[in-house]
Design a protein around this motif. Structure first.
Motif, PDB file in Angstrom:
ATOM      1  N   PRO A   1      11.210 -11.918  -1.117  1.00 10.36           N
ATOM      2  CA  PRO A   1      12.062 -11.328  -1.612  1.00 10.36           C
ATOM      3  C   PRO A   1      11.708 -10.410  -2.749  1.00 10.36           C
ATOM      4  N   GLU A   2      10.626  -9.905  -2.850  1.00 11.07           N
ATOM      5  CA  GLU A   2      10.335  -8.716  -3.677  1.00 11.07           C
ATOM      6  C   GLU A   2      10.535  -7.349  -3.189  1.00 11.07           C
ATOM      7  N   LEU A   3      10.665  -7.599  -1.644  1.00 14.12           N
ATOM      8  CA  LEU A   3      11.039  -6.427  -0.691  1.00 14.12           C
ATOM      9  C   LEU A   3      12.508  -6.103  -0.864  1.00 14.12           C
ATOM     10  N   LYS A   4      12.804  -5.186  -1.496  1.00 13.92           N
ATOM     11  CA  LYS A   4      14.249  -4.991  -1.544  1.00 13.92           C
ATOM     12  C   LYS A   4      14.714  -3.899  -0.511  1.00 13.92           C
ATOM     13  N   ALA A   5      13.912  -3.470   0.421  1.00 17.63           N
ATOM     14  CA  ALA A   5      14.118  -2.496   1.471  1.00 17.63           C
ATOM     15  C   ALA A   5      15.122  -3.316   2.574  1.00 17.63           C
ATOM     16  N   PRO A   6      16.183  -2.779   3.047  1.00 19.22           N
ATOM     17  CA  PRO A   6      17.102  -3.179   4.190  1.00 19.22           C
ATOM     18  C   PRO A   6      16.072  -3.325   5.388  1.00 19.22           C
ATOM     19  N   ILE A   7      16.041  -4.440   6.122  1.00 12.03           N
ATOM     20  CA  ILE A   7      15.359  -4.563   7.514  1.00 12.03           C
ATOM     21  C   ILE A   7      16.426  -5.036   8.222  1.00 12.03           C
TER      22      ILE A   7
ATOM     23  N   THR B   1      19.599 -10.341  23.144  1.00 11.02           N
ATOM     24  CA  THR B   1      20.144 -11.542  22.211  1.00 11.02           C
ATOM     25  C   THR B   1      19.661 -11.317  20.786  1.00 11.02           C
ATOM     26  N   GLU B   2      20.154 -12.232  19.793  1.00 14.27           N
ATOM     27  CA  GLU B   2      20.037 -11.886  18.672  1.00 14.27           C
ATOM     28  C   GLU B   2      18.588 -12.483  18.137  1.00 14.27           C
ATOM     29  N   THR B   3      18.299 -12.020  16.833  1.00 19.47           N
ATOM     30  CA  THR B   3      17.161 -12.511  16.058  1.00 19.47           C
ATOM     31  C   THR B   3      17.347 -12.777  14.749  1.00 19.47           C
ATOM     32  N   GLY B   4      17.103 -13.674  14.062  1.00 19.50           N
ATOM     33  CA  GLY B   4      17.190 -13.970  12.802  1.00 19.50           C
ATOM     34  C   GLY B   4      16.275 -13.667  11.953  1.00 19.50           C
ATOM     35  N   ALA B   5      15.093 -12.859  12.525  1.00 23.26           N
ATOM     36  CA  ALA B   5      13.915 -12.713  11.889  1.00 23.26           C
ATOM     37  C   ALA B   5      14.177 -11.618  10.601  1.00 23.26           C
ATOM     38  N   ALA B   6      14.903 -10.824  11.212  1.00 16.98           N
ATOM     39  CA  ALA B   6      15.081  -9.534  10.132  1.00 16.98           C
ATOM     40  C   ALA B   6      15.649 -10.262   8.643  1.00 16.98           C
ATOM     41  N   SER B   7      16.699 -10.864   8.853  1.00 13.28           N
ATOM     42  CA  SER B   7      17.278 -11.618   7.414  1.00 13.28           C
ATOM     43  C   SER B   7      16.637 -12.686   6.953  1.00 13.28           C
ATOM     44  N   ALA B   8      15.462 -13.037   7.585  1.00  9.09           N
ATOM     45  CA  ALA B   8      14.531 -14.156   7.094  1.00  9.09           C
ATOM     46  C   ALA B   8      13.572 -13.442   6.337  1.00  9.09           C
TER      47      ALA B   8
ATOM     48  N   LEU C   1       7.731  -2.662  14.873  1.00 10.04           N
ATOM     49  CA  LEU C   1       8.311  -2.494  13.493  1.00 10.04           C
ATOM     50  C   LEU C   1       8.203  -1.113  12.998  1.00 10.04           C
ATOM     51  N   ASN C   2       9.450  -0.478  12.921  1.00  7.73           N
ATOM     52  CA  ASN C   2       9.661   0.778  12.752  1.00  7.73           C
ATOM     53  C   ASN C   2      10.073   0.933  11.200  1.00  7.73           C
ATOM     54  N   LEU C   3       9.138   1.547  10.191  1.00  7.58           N
ATOM     55  CA  LEU C   3       9.159   1.495   8.826  1.00  7.58           C
ATOM     56  C   LEU C   3       9.370   2.904   8.183  1.00  7.58           C
ATOM     57  N   GLN C   4      10.338   3.326   7.629  1.00  9.64           N
ATOM     58  CA  GLN C   4      10.408   4.333   6.541  1.00  9.64           C
ATOM     59  C   GLN C   4       9.621   4.197   5.374  1.00  9.64           C
ATOM     60  N   LEU C   5       8.252   4.764   4.803  1.00  7.93           N
ATOM     61  CA  LEU C   5       7.645   4.553   3.872  1.00  7.93           C
ATOM     62  C   LEU C   5       7.821   5.476   2.561  1.00  7.93           C
ATOM     63  N   ALA C   6       7.299   4.981   1.543  1.00  8.36           N
ATOM     64  CA  ALA C   6       7.981   5.654   0.226  1.00  8.36           C
ATOM     65  C   ALA C   6       6.666   6.865  -0.032  1.00  8.36           C
ATOM     66  N   ARG C   7       5.892   7.026   0.857  1.00  5.99           N
ATOM     67  CA  ARG C   7       4.896   8.149   0.647  1.00  5.99           C
ATOM     68  C   ARG C   7       4.488   8.480   2.106  1.00  5.99           C
ATOM     69  N   GLU C   8       4.011   9.455   2.189  1.00  8.22           N
ATOM     70  CA  GLU C   8       3.601  10.098   3.302  1.00  8.22           C
ATOM     71  C   GLU C   8       2.064   9.774   3.802  1.00  8.22           C
ATOM     72  N   THR C   9       1.710   9.652   4.838  1.00  3.80           N
ATOM     73  CA  THR C   9       0.347   9.256   5.206  1.00  3.80           C
ATOM     74  C   THR C   9       0.012   9.678   6.637  1.00  3.80           C
TER      75      THR C   9
ATOM     76  N   GLU D   1       0.657  -1.266   0.122  1.00  2.00           N
ATOM     77  CA  GLU D   1       0.074   0.079   0.010  1.00  2.00           C
ATOM     78  C   GLU D   1       0.807   1.308  -0.253  1.00  2.00           C
ATOM     79  N   TYR D   2       1.967   1.454   0.473  1.00  2.00           N
ATOM     80  CA  TYR D   2       2.640   2.473   0.733  1.00  2.00           C
ATOM     81  C   TYR D   2       3.995   2.506   0.411  1.00  2.00           C
ATOM     82  N   GLY D   3       4.749   1.149   0.092  1.00  2.00           N
ATOM     83  CA  GLY D   3       5.978   1.142  -0.337  1.00  2.00           C
ATOM     84  C   GLY D   3       6.988   1.211   1.150  1.00  2.00           C
ATOM     85  N   VAL D   4       7.972   0.418   1.138  1.00  2.00           N
ATOM     86  CA  VAL D   4       8.819   0.418   2.256  1.00  2.00           C
ATOM     87  C   VAL D   4      10.373   0.828   1.970  1.00  2.00           C
ATOM     88  N   LEU D   5      10.957   1.619   2.255  1.00  2.00           N
ATOM     89  CA  LEU D   5      12.368   1.979   1.954  1.00  2.00           C
ATOM     90  C   LEU D   5      13.319   1.429   2.688  1.00  2.00           C
ATOM     91  N   ARG D   6      12.985   1.198   4.137  1.00  2.00           N
ATOM     92  CA  ARG D   6      13.917   0.647   5.097  1.00  2.00           C
ATOM     93  C   ARG D   6      13.038   0.531   6.488  1.00  2.00           C
TER      94      ARG D   6
END
Length: 481
Positions: free
Chosen positions: A358-364, A345-352, A381-389, A304-309
């Motif tokens: 795979p279509e989401l190219k934004a770094p997480i 501790t660590e979480t592998g969720a972001a890399s997973a 979940l803290n997101l920078q979106l591709a447009r304002e809302t 809906e909004y696009g995610v940059l990171r």
């Protein structure tokens, strides 16, 4: 009659209606393999009060309470239709009927809405598919409960065996007792007996053979009458293709891992990429509970909004791999007392995320803190979106996603101002959006996502297993795409 008497009379009338719904729901499930839902929540084997509470919960997401007087006519209409195996959401039927201006009767509208499960479109009831649980810990026992619960029609998935190490005398009795009672999730809904002579646990009439082995290559499952089965490895002992292939023994057709897979093992999040599973794939992973919690809302926001990171911070309940008191542990911090500390501790969720989406190219990026609660976690979940809302737009969008989209079984939505973690024990969704905590400022959105990291995740695992076994039946009315 006083006002209070009017309210009580109304309650009793609704109780009577809910009572009349129970046998209809039961017959549809047993005789036709039809699961009746209300806004993605199953009404099968539910009590009168549970049915009424589920109707009332609709106000949290749809703005107003849904009455049994509104849904009963649609349930009754289903009994007159020659339905094939399917899932029918009477909450959605009632909601969409309100907006339909063609003047159709309830019976006409219902028949049209579920036409994909009737006539030449009707699926045939499938033979049950054998399932084996390798390991019987926290996730294994919840999977057992779910598999037994969903076997009421006699079709679908059938739990045939569990494989565990023999822990000595009374092993079978103790494992049955752990299945019967759980400190977090309560009593098993049904009856459990132990057949020690045949090494079996009998749960709600299902004979479950307990196979003792510490070496997957030593088991011939056909010797137990098990064939073409799906084995669910919930030990996490093997996570790559080579290790998991050890389970591909006589009687086992596919292996599903309840932990993040390594190497080329597909990591599957139901609702997001389960349709990418190749028919001939024998080994796959259901990723982690946190991956399942963040990927569906991340997909929804990206569409809906696009995610940059983005960055995800998980505040996670402690688990069995931590120590009760300070003691040696191979991990630097997990050796410190779990019920007494917050543990970074660590979480592998972001890399997973890259594997499941795979279509989401934004770094997480991601990190995690274990906290002293036994179940239910929250992902921020803290997101920078591709447009304002705006906050209102985001909440309206996510509320609709939870109600009508293909992700409605994964994403739930709550607007209760006093919600806390224990409220979500037993949630069957992958994650629940907390409306009150959501923050939006221009192109920055912060979502607070609750999730039952035990039960909600187990539900996602079962959905994947249903899909690969061919017993995941379509839902009507069809979700909006």
């Amino acid at each position: 009659m006083t006002v209070n008497d009017d309210v009580f009379t109304n309650w009793m009338q609704r109780e009577e209606i809910a009572e009349s719904m129970i046998p209809i729901i039961g017959r549809l499930h047993r005789e036709r393999d039809v699961t009746v839902l209300l806004h993605s929540r199953s009404l099968v084997n539910k009590s009168v009060v549970s049915i009424l509470k589920t109707h009332r919960f609709a106000r949290q997401i749809d703005g107003e309470e849904l009455s049994v007087t509104e849904t009963l006519p649609f349930l009754q209409a289903l009994t007159a239709i020659d339905l094939g195996p399917s899932q029918i959401d009477i909450g959605m039927l009632a909601a969409t009927y309100k907006t339909d201006d063609r003047g159709l009767s309830v019976a006409e509208f219902t028949a049209e809405a579920v036409s994909g499960a009737t006539g030449p479109n009707k699926q045939e009831r499938r033979e049950s598919r054998d399932v084996v649980l390798y390991g019987f810990g926290r996730i294994g026992r919840l999977l057992a409960r779910l598999l037994i619960e969903k076997a009421g029609s006699g079709n679908g998935l059938r739990l045939r065996a569990i494989v565990v190490r023999n822990s000595g005398s009374e092993d079978l009795v103790k494992r049955a007792s752990l299945l019967r009672r759980d400190s977090i999730h309560g009593q098993f809904q049904g009856t459990i007996t132990v057949d020690e002579a045949n090494s079996r646990i009998v749960a709600n009439g299902h004979e479950i053979t307990v196979i003792y082995s510490d070496d997957p290559t030593s088991v011939d499952y056909t010797a137990y009458g098990i064939n073409d089965a799906i084995l669910i490895d919930n030990t996490g002992r093997w996570r790559d293709r080579e290790g998991l292939s050890k389970h591909l023994r006589p009687g086992i057709a596919k292996v599903v891992l309840t932990a993040p897979g390594k190497g080329d093992v597909p990591n599957i999040v139901h609702g997001v990429n389960h349709d990418t599973i190749k028919p001939d794939e024998q080994i796959l992973s259901c990723a982690s509970c946190t991956t399942n919690a963040i990927v569906p809302p991340l997909k929804a926001m990206a569409e809906e909004y696009g995610v940059l990171r983005g960055h995800v911070e998980t505040v996670h309940s402690f688990t069995n791999d931590q120590n009760l008191l300070d003691n040696y542990h191979s991990s630097d911090r997990r050796g410190r007392s779990a019920p007494l500390n917050m543990v970074i501790t660590e979480t592998g969720a972001a890399s997973a995320v890259a594997k499941a989406l795979p279509e989401l190219k934004a770094p997480i990026t991601g990190s995690s803190i274990r906290v002293p609660v036994p179940d239910v976690s929250i992902a921020i979940l803290n997101l920078q979106l591709a447009r304002e809302t705006s906050r209102e737009e985001v909440l309206d969008y996510l509320r609709n996603v939870s109600l009508t989209s293909p992700l409605k079984r994964q994403i739930d939505f709550i607007s209760a101002p006093d919600a806390v973690s224990s409220d979500f024990i037993g949630s069957r969704h992958a994650s629940i959006v907390d409306a009150g905590a959501t923050k939006v400022d221009g192109d920055n959105a912060i979502l607070y996502l609750w999730y039952d990291n035990e039960f909600g995740y187990s539900c996602q695992v079962v959905r994947v297993v249903q899909h690969v076994s061919g017993v995941e039946y379509p839902t009507y009315p069809a979700p909006a795409v």
